[in-house]
Design a protein around this motif. Structure first.
Motif, PDB file in Angstrom:
ATOM      1  N   ASN A 186     -22.627 -12.423  25.411  1.00 10.65           N
ATOM      2  CA  ASN A 186     -24.021 -12.727  25.095  1.00 10.65           C
ATOM      3  C   ASN A 186     -24.877 -12.799  26.354  1.00 10.65           C
ATOM      4  O   ASN A 186     -26.071 -12.494  26.328  1.00 10.65           O
ATOM      5  N   GLU A 210     -20.046 -19.352  20.028  1.00  8.27           N
ATOM      6  CA  GLU A 210     -21.498 -19.382  19.920  1.00  8.27           C
ATOM      7  C   GLU A 210     -22.122 -19.299  21.313  1.00  8.27           C
ATOM      8  O   GLU A 210     -21.441 -19.469  22.331  1.00  8.27           O
ATOM      9  N   ASN A 211     -23.406 -18.978  21.366  1.00 11.80           N
ATOM     10  CA  ASN A 211     -24.067 -18.775  22.657  1.00 11.80           C
ATOM     11  C   ASN A 211     -24.036 -20.019  23.543  1.00 11.80           C
ATOM     12  O   ASN A 211     -24.074 -19.912  24.766  1.00 11.80           O
ATOM     13  N   ASP A 212     -23.910 -21.224  22.940  1.00 15.38           N
ATOM     14  CA  ASP A 212     -23.823 -22.459  23.718  1.00 15.38           C
ATOM     15  C   ASP A 212     -22.416 -23.039  23.725  1.00 15.38           C
ATOM     16  O   ASP A 212     -22.221 -24.165  24.172  1.00 15.38           O
ATOM     17  N   THR A 218     -24.083 -21.441  14.422  1.00 13.36           N
ATOM     18  CA  THR A 218     -25.189 -22.379  14.590  1.00 13.36           C
ATOM     19  C   THR A 218     -26.165 -21.971  15.679  1.00 13.36           C
ATOM     20  O   THR A 218     -27.129 -22.696  15.947  1.00 13.36           O
ATOM     21  N   GLY A 219     -25.926 -20.824  16.310  1.00 16.35           N
ATOM     22  CA  GLY A 219     -26.770 -20.414  17.430  1.00 16.35           C
ATOM     23  C   GLY A 219     -27.394 -19.046  17.231  1.00 16.35           C
ATOM     24  O   GLY A 219     -27.779 -18.681  16.116  1.00 16.35           O
ATOM     25  N   SER A 220     -27.429 -18.251  18.296  1.00 18.42           N
ATOM     26  CA  SER A 220     -28.199 -17.011  18.283  1.00 18.42           C
ATOM     27  C   SER A 220     -27.349 -15.742  18.309  1.00 18.42           C
ATOM     28  O   SER A 220     -27.905 -14.643  18.399  1.00 18.42           O
ATOM     29  N   ASP A 222     -25.460 -12.518  17.108  1.00 11.34           N
ATOM     30  CA  ASP A 222     -25.634 -11.597  15.979  1.00 11.34           C
ATOM     31  C   ASP A 222     -24.288 -11.431  15.264  1.00 11.34           C
ATOM     32  O   ASP A 222     -23.577 -10.445  15.458  1.00 11.34           O
TER      33      ASP A 222
END
Length: 281
Positions: A186, A210-212, A218-220, A222
């Motif tokens: 990401n 996830e991105n975090d 729960t995040g960004s 795709d």
């Protein structure tokens, strides 16, 4: 595709006493426990294999590459230590009946510097030489070594899927494949689905993060695009959630987990498993 979770979600370093995680991991709906091996001496290997089998879990193994385990170091003692560590991990992988060892095997996590072209070429040469020797061990044991690109803040050597593919071609051993982690991708890839498609049949392992590094979904990221790309290349390997409990031992500074990423580590794993089941269904 089978769903797994990395032991870093709950503990570091992973030891025999942590085998008690396995019933919970199975109850959460996972097929695979991915054991992060920081110290092989802390793990009762025959008992690990038996406990996982009794719980109906498959095993994958990943490495933890601190500064003393760098096969591309300019210090030959550190290079030897890195090779010895990876060899021990491959032996453990074989002993527990797994066929996958994954991680950023090429360098130390957190090694980020601006160096001369000559030094960079020399470090890569040491890396390739050592990977060729390790590839023979892996091939004899029927193990795939999956090479994981990391983001630019954690390594200066392999950040992109294309770079991992180039390294695999340079090593020239079929034991090596690509390990994509969506957290790193990401940051570095222009398109994670396109990176998956470029890896194609060289894709050997997949971390769904996830991105975090919080709960997948729960995040960004795709995720629909990721799913479609995985299906498009015919990927049938593990899809593993990797996150970290605060205070991990071997790579704490590089992983930089300074705060909780969910209400609890159990919630992160359980909700992540549910999301991936629905996504990949």
């Amino acid at each position: 595709m089978k769903i797994g979770v990395n032991t870093f979600v709950w503990t570091s370093p992973f030891t025999t006493r942590d085998f008690t995680l396995m019933p919970k991991i199975k109850a959460m709906g996972f097929d695979i426990i991915e054991v992060a091996v920081e110290d092989t001496a802390l793990i009762d290997v025959p008992l690990l294999r038996k406990t996982a089998r009794d719980e109906g879990l498959e095993l994958t193994i990943c490495g933890a590459f601190g500064t003393t385990r760098d096969i591309s170091s300019d210090d030959p003692a550190i290079r030897r230590n890195g090779v010895a560590y990876i060899t021990d991990c491959l032996r453990l992988t074989e002993a527990v009946g797994s066929s996958l060892f994954a991680g950023p095997v090429y360098s130390a996590v957190g090694k980020t510097r601006m160096v001369s072209p000559d030094q960079k070429a020399q470090e890569r040469a040491w890396c390739v030489e050592n990977l060729r020797g390790l590839g023979k061990i892996a091939t004899d044991a029927g193990i795939t070594i999956a090479i994981e690109p990391l983001n630019r803040f954690e390594t200066d050597m392999i950040n992109l899927v294309d770079q991992a593919i180039e390294l695999i071609h340079e090593v020239g051993d079929p034991a090596f494949k690509v390990h994509i982690d969506t957290f790193h991708a990401n940051i570095e890839e222009r398109s994670i689905p396109d990176a998956i498609r470029r890896a194609g049949d060289l894709l050997g392992h997949f971390h769904a993060c996830e991105n975090d590094r919080g709960t997948p979904g729960t995040g960004s990221i795709d995720w629909v695009g990721v799913r479609d790309a995985l299906r498009g290349v015919g990927y049938a390997g593990p899809v593993v959630i990797e996150s970290f409990t605060p205070g991990i031992v071997e790579i704490a500074k590089a992983a930089a987990i300074w705060r909780p990423l969910a209400s609890s580590q159990d919630e992160l794993a359980r909700d992540g498993a549910r999301f991936l089941r629905q996504l990949l269904g």
